[in-house]
Design a protein around this motif. Sequence first.
Motif, PDB file in Angstrom:
ATOM      1  N   MET A 187       0.833  -1.210   0.000  1.00 27.70           N
ATOM      2  CA  MET A 187       0.000   0.000   0.000  1.00 27.70           C
ATOM      3  C   MET A 187       0.863   1.254   0.000  1.00 27.70           C
ATOM      4  O   MET A 187       0.564   2.228  -0.699  1.00 27.70           O
ATOM      5  CB  MET A 187      -0.890   0.007   1.230  1.00 27.70           C
ATOM      6  CG  MET A 187      -2.089  -0.863   1.085  1.00 27.70           C
ATOM      7  SD  MET A 187      -3.142  -0.610   2.505  1.00 27.70           S
ATOM      8  CE  MET A 187      -4.657  -1.231   1.837  1.00 27.70           C
ATOM      9  N   TRP A 199       2.210   1.621  -3.448  1.00 23.07           N
ATOM     10  CA  TRP A 199       1.121   2.019  -4.346  1.00 23.07           C
ATOM     11  C   TRP A 199       0.917   3.539  -4.265  1.00 23.07           C
ATOM     12  O   TRP A 199       0.944   4.250  -5.263  1.00 23.07           O
ATOM     13  CB  TRP A 199      -0.137   1.263  -3.948  1.00 23.07           C
ATOM     14  CG  TRP A 199      -1.330   1.419  -4.841  1.00 23.07           C
ATOM     15  CD1 TRP A 199      -1.597   2.436  -5.701  1.00 23.07           C
ATOM     16  CD2 TRP A 199      -2.411   0.485  -4.967  1.00 23.07           C
ATOM     17  NE1 TRP A 199      -2.779   2.210  -6.338  1.00 23.07           N
ATOM     18  CE2 TRP A 199      -3.307   1.032  -5.910  1.00 23.07           C
ATOM     19  CE3 TRP A 199      -2.721  -0.733  -4.360  1.00 23.07           C
ATOM     20  CZ2 TRP A 199      -4.491   0.373  -6.261  1.00 23.07           C
ATOM     21  CZ3 TRP A 199      -3.904  -1.371  -4.705  1.00 23.07           C
ATOM     22  CH2 TRP A 199      -4.771  -0.829  -5.662  1.00 23.07           C
ATOM     23  N   LEU A 200       0.746   4.034  -3.042  1.00 29.73           N
ATOM     24  CA  LEU A 200       0.484   5.466  -2.869  1.00 29.73           C
ATOM     25  C   LEU A 200       1.678   6.304  -3.313  1.00 29.73           C
ATOM     26  O   LEU A 200       1.522   7.306  -4.018  1.00 29.73           O
ATOM     27  CB  LEU A 200       0.146   5.780  -1.411  1.00 29.73           C
ATOM     28  CG  LEU A 200      -0.145   7.257  -1.137  1.00 29.73           C
ATOM     29  CD1 LEU A 200      -1.358   7.721  -1.941  1.00 29.73           C
ATOM     30  CD2 LEU A 200      -0.370   7.520   0.335  1.00 29.73           C
ATOM     31  N   THR A 253      -2.318   5.844   4.521  1.00 29.12           N
ATOM     32  CA  THR A 253      -2.558   6.087   3.097  1.00 29.12           C
ATOM     33  C   THR A 253      -3.947   6.681   2.884  1.00 29.12           C
ATOM     34  O   THR A 253      -4.105   7.623   2.114  1.00 29.12           O
ATOM     35  CB  THR A 253      -2.428   4.786   2.273  1.00 29.12           C
ATOM     36  OG1 THR A 253      -3.245   3.774   2.858  1.00 29.12           O
ATOM     37  CG2 THR A 253      -0.998   4.304   2.199  1.00 29.12           C
ATOM     38  N   ARG A 269     -10.985   8.531  -4.241  1.00 27.60           N
ATOM     39  CA  ARG A 269      -9.695   8.060  -4.750  1.00 27.60           C
ATOM     40  C   ARG A 269      -8.803   9.234  -5.131  1.00 27.60           C
ATOM     41  O   ARG A 269      -9.213  10.398  -5.037  1.00 27.60           O
ATOM     42  CB  ARG A 269      -9.899   7.166  -5.966  1.00 27.60           C
ATOM     43  CG  ARG A 269     -10.519   7.863  -7.186  1.00 27.60           C
ATOM     44  CD  ARG A 269     -10.623   6.845  -8.298  1.00 27.60           C
ATOM     45  NE  ARG A 269     -11.183   7.372  -9.532  1.00 27.60           N
ATOM     46  CZ  ARG A 269     -10.453   7.941 -10.497  1.00 27.60           C
ATOM     47  NH1 ARG A 269      -9.160   8.124 -10.341  1.00 27.60           N
ATOM     48  NH2 ARG A 269     -11.040   8.344 -11.604  1.00 27.60           N
ATOM     49  N   GLY A 316       2.980  -2.824  -5.319  1.00 32.83           N
ATOM     50  CA  GLY A 316       1.986  -1.758  -5.189  1.00 32.83           C
ATOM     51  C   GLY A 316       2.072  -0.777  -6.343  1.00 32.83           C
ATOM     52  O   GLY A 316       1.054  -0.342  -6.886  1.00 32.83           O
ATOM     53  N   GLU A 334       0.245  -1.933  -9.367  1.00 32.84           N
ATOM     54  CA  GLU A 334      -1.195  -1.709  -9.294  1.00 32.84           C
ATOM     55  C   GLU A 334      -1.522  -0.251  -9.569  1.00 32.84           C
ATOM     56  O   GLU A 334      -2.471   0.067 -10.273  1.00 32.84           O
ATOM     57  CB  GLU A 334      -1.740  -2.098  -7.895  1.00 32.84           C
ATOM     58  CG  GLU A 334      -1.664  -3.583  -7.593  1.00 32.84           C
ATOM     59  CD  GLU A 334      -2.571  -4.412  -8.473  1.00 32.84           C
ATOM     60  OE1 GLU A 334      -2.153  -4.717  -9.608  1.00 32.84           O
ATOM     61  OE2 GLU A 334      -3.680  -4.761  -8.045  1.00 32.84           O
ATOM     62  N   GLY A 335      -0.707   0.646  -8.999  1.00 28.68           N
ATOM     63  CA  GLY A 335      -0.967   2.073  -9.139  1.00 28.68           C
ATOM     64  C   GLY A 335      -0.702   2.600 -10.539  1.00 28.68           C
ATOM     65  O   GLY A 335      -1.482   3.382 -11.074  1.00 28.68           O
ATOM     66  N   TYR A 352      -4.640   0.076 -12.170  1.00 23.69           N
ATOM     67  CA  TYR A 352      -5.713   1.028 -11.863  1.00 23.69           C
ATOM     68  C   TYR A 352      -5.450   2.450 -12.319  1.00 23.69           C
ATOM     69  O   TYR A 352      -6.374   3.209 -12.550  1.00 23.69           O
ATOM     70  CB  TYR A 352      -5.978   1.025 -10.344  1.00 23.69           C
ATOM     71  CG  TYR A 352      -6.514  -0.292  -9.845  1.00 23.69           C
ATOM     72  CD1 TYR A 352      -7.853  -0.612 -10.004  1.00 23.69           C
ATOM     73  CD2 TYR A 352      -5.681  -1.227  -9.251  1.00 23.69           C
ATOM     74  CE1 TYR A 352      -8.360  -1.819  -9.572  1.00 23.69           C
ATOM     75  CE2 TYR A 352      -6.175  -2.444  -8.806  1.00 23.69           C
ATOM     76  CZ  TYR A 352      -7.511  -2.737  -8.967  1.00 23.69           C
ATOM     77  OH  TYR A 352      -8.002  -3.929  -8.545  1.00 23.69           O
ATOM     78  N   MET A 399      -5.192   5.371  -6.910  1.00 25.08           N
ATOM     79  CA  MET A 399      -5.358   4.573  -5.706  1.00 25.08           C
ATOM     80  C   MET A 399      -6.641   4.997  -5.008  1.00 25.08           C
ATOM     81  O   MET A 399      -6.908   6.178  -4.846  1.00 25.08           O
ATOM     82  CB  MET A 399      -4.177   4.766  -4.754  1.00 25.08           C
ATOM     83  CG  MET A 399      -4.285   3.889  -3.504  1.00 25.08           C
ATOM     84  SD  MET A 399      -2.781   3.948  -2.524  1.00 25.08           S
ATOM     85  CE  MET A 399      -3.191   2.808  -1.200  1.00 25.08           C
ATOM     86  N   ASN A 440      -8.710   2.874   0.789  1.00 28.05           N
ATOM     87  CA  ASN A 440      -9.051   1.506   1.187  1.00 28.05           C
ATOM     88  C   ASN A 440      -9.533   1.488   2.626  1.00 28.05           C
ATOM     89  O   ASN A 440      -8.905   2.064   3.507  1.00 28.05           O
ATOM     90  CB  ASN A 440      -7.836   0.598   1.054  1.00 28.05           C
ATOM     91  CG  ASN A 440      -7.490   0.329  -0.390  1.00 28.05           C
ATOM     92  OD1 ASN A 440      -8.304  -0.177  -1.145  1.00 28.05           O
ATOM     93  ND2 ASN A 440      -6.294   0.703  -0.786  1.00 28.05           N
ATOM     94  N   THR A 499      -5.931  -5.068   0.515  1.00 26.47           N
ATOM     95  CA  THR A 499      -6.115  -5.544  -0.855  1.00 26.47           C
ATOM     96  C   THR A 499      -6.143  -7.070  -0.911  1.00 26.47           C
ATOM     97  O   THR A 499      -6.713  -7.643  -1.823  1.00 26.47           O
ATOM     98  CB  THR A 499      -4.956  -5.074  -1.740  1.00 26.47           C
ATOM     99  OG1 THR A 499      -3.735  -5.630  -1.213  1.00 26.47           O
ATOM    100  CG2 THR A 499      -4.840  -3.569  -1.737  1.00 26.47           C
TER     101      THR A 499
END
Lengths: 354, 334
Positions: free
Chosen positions: A91, A94-95, A157, A171, A258, A261-262, A266, A269, A272, A276
């Motif tokens: 996470m 990701w962020l 996050t 988001r 992460g 994914e970011g 997607y 982000m 959440n 995940t």
Amino acid sequence: MIKLVKKINWMTLLVPVISVILGLLCGAVIMLVIGYNPILAYQSIVESIFLQPYYTGETIRAMIPLVLAGLAVAFAFRTGLFNIGVEGQLMAGWLASVACAIVFGHLPRVILLPLSVLAGGAAGALWGYIPGLLKAKFKVHEVISTIMMNYIALYTTAYIIKNFLYTEGERTPTIPAAASLASPFLANLTQGSRLHWGFIVAIIAVVAMWFILWKTTKGYELRAVGFSPDASQYAGMNVSRNIILSLTISGIFAGLGGAMEGLGTYQYMTINSTFTGIGFNGIAVALLGLNTPIGVVLSGALFAGLQTGGLTMQSNAGVPVELIQIIIALIIFFVGSGYVIKWAMGRLTRKGHK
Amino acid sequence: MGDGPSNEKGAQIMSLFEVLTIIVPSTLLTAAPLIFTSLGGVFTERSGVVNIGLEGLMGVGAFTAAVSTLGLEHAGLGDASPWIAILFAAIAGGIFALIHAVVSITFRADQTVSGVALNFLAAGLTIFLVKMIYEGKGQTPYITHNIDKINIPLLSKIPVIGPIFFQQVTYTSYLAIFVSILVWYIIFKTPFGLRLRSVGEHPAAADTLGINVIRMRYIGVVLSGVFGGIGGAVYLVTITSNYNVSTIAGQGFLALAALVFGKWHPIGAMGASLFFGFAQALSITSQQIPYLDRLPSVIMLTAPYVLTLIVLTGFVGRAEAPKADGVPYIKGQR
């Protein structure tokens, strides 16, 4: 002697294979008991993954973070550390990747894309470094500290997105195209799946883990600490530093997962409220893959396939997709109980000789 | 205008009192499930088995409570339904924990691995069953007979203390506090407790003295299931009222943190649970409270975890786990 070595390798390989078979069999029994058709269910999984390009693409897409999370767990395992914090490191990564892409959105692609990927890795590294430091300096057990770090990541996050990067839909804004890993070419190839270039990052990471652990002196040290911290200490290795290093590198893999994914799947982000699940699945992937890079790829493929195919199983055979989670849980139980499987196999083969 | 300041002061005192009447009952409410579950953690870890699966056990408890409350309501048991449901949840949790016991004690699987798998299994199985029972829906209907917040007779009439501690509270909160004292007595004052602790500290020595290590550890793990099940059930019948994927989202891990923060001691675990409940209550109600509304809620939300990490570093008194916690016992191995 050579024969013995071969036999041992064969036996260790046997445990994951038997575990998967047992897991799938148990899944079939559950379906039979409730009144579903297990053959139809498994058939729809296999057919969708191998015959429908969309699901093939989605499977590979799902593999990318799963393999990276698996590598993260496996790498720490090799140093004798149980990293349950992959979820939080992921996470954080990701962020960080998304934030970097948005903040430095004016930079050209050649700089922005690698920078955002690295930002993800760096954030994951930081989130792994802290439990590493706590373990090395204060003997805080990494299982507890990484769980705590997961929740700190989850809430932090969400807070950062809500206060600094918020846009409609709970988001972050979508990242600029210059930082995106998405590819119309790959999407067309797979009939509109979300497959992205991140798979290259995953492949590099797989090779990197193999190279670091088995081809460098540092890697030898890390594995030595995993085998026996006391012996390593006696041999003059700095155990504390190796623990920190191991969890930090582990965090990099997770953070990169992460970032994939970011920047790939997607392009943003969401805030959440729960995890995940990728990080926890990574534990399953690493265990089934016997903590080897190739094993992680294979088991990552299996779990990604099951999860993606599980959706068609739900629509074609009517079986709730949660069955896949049950099967994965059972597989972990079986792999974990490898001692019993080996014992049972030993019994069987010995009988065969007599 | 001269009496302005004293009026303001009066208003502040009033508001502090009001703040307490909001926060204390809210703390007690959120802490109760944590107390039960962390007491379960005390049993299992004192016997030497790490149980990361508390989260899953709470899930099983919450699921069982939802389904059985709905069933019992339907059967016409009315207000007794949620209480009987808690008992069912305790049994279900105990049975579910048996999986962890078999895999990690008898099969000698890594206890953390088994616990992780337990969480997976609980999450998958409960939602799978919900879909089976309620025709494909991902969540149960809402129960109509909760364990409600009430004013405890007599005690709630006490001036000052009454409105703070005994109004708008649930019986389960006080039951939880009572049970934690009971658990303290069992673990530290009975032969059974001594045996349980000895198995967690030095199993080989305990074995030499004729204590059945395997049996004691099974009891420890099953009790963690019983208490985890109760914890999940209490969470459901007092707070959420229906079961879905996100009903138990981190409560079990928070209970695990409370166990560590409470230094593996029943009263400590209770205190830590109350403190974590307080932090959660603050994060929810801080918007209504002067001064606190300026503090970012993230600080309250992450406080339990950050503080647990700090306690573990030893700055605030060292937290030591039982010696043999997490180590499988293999007879004859040194």
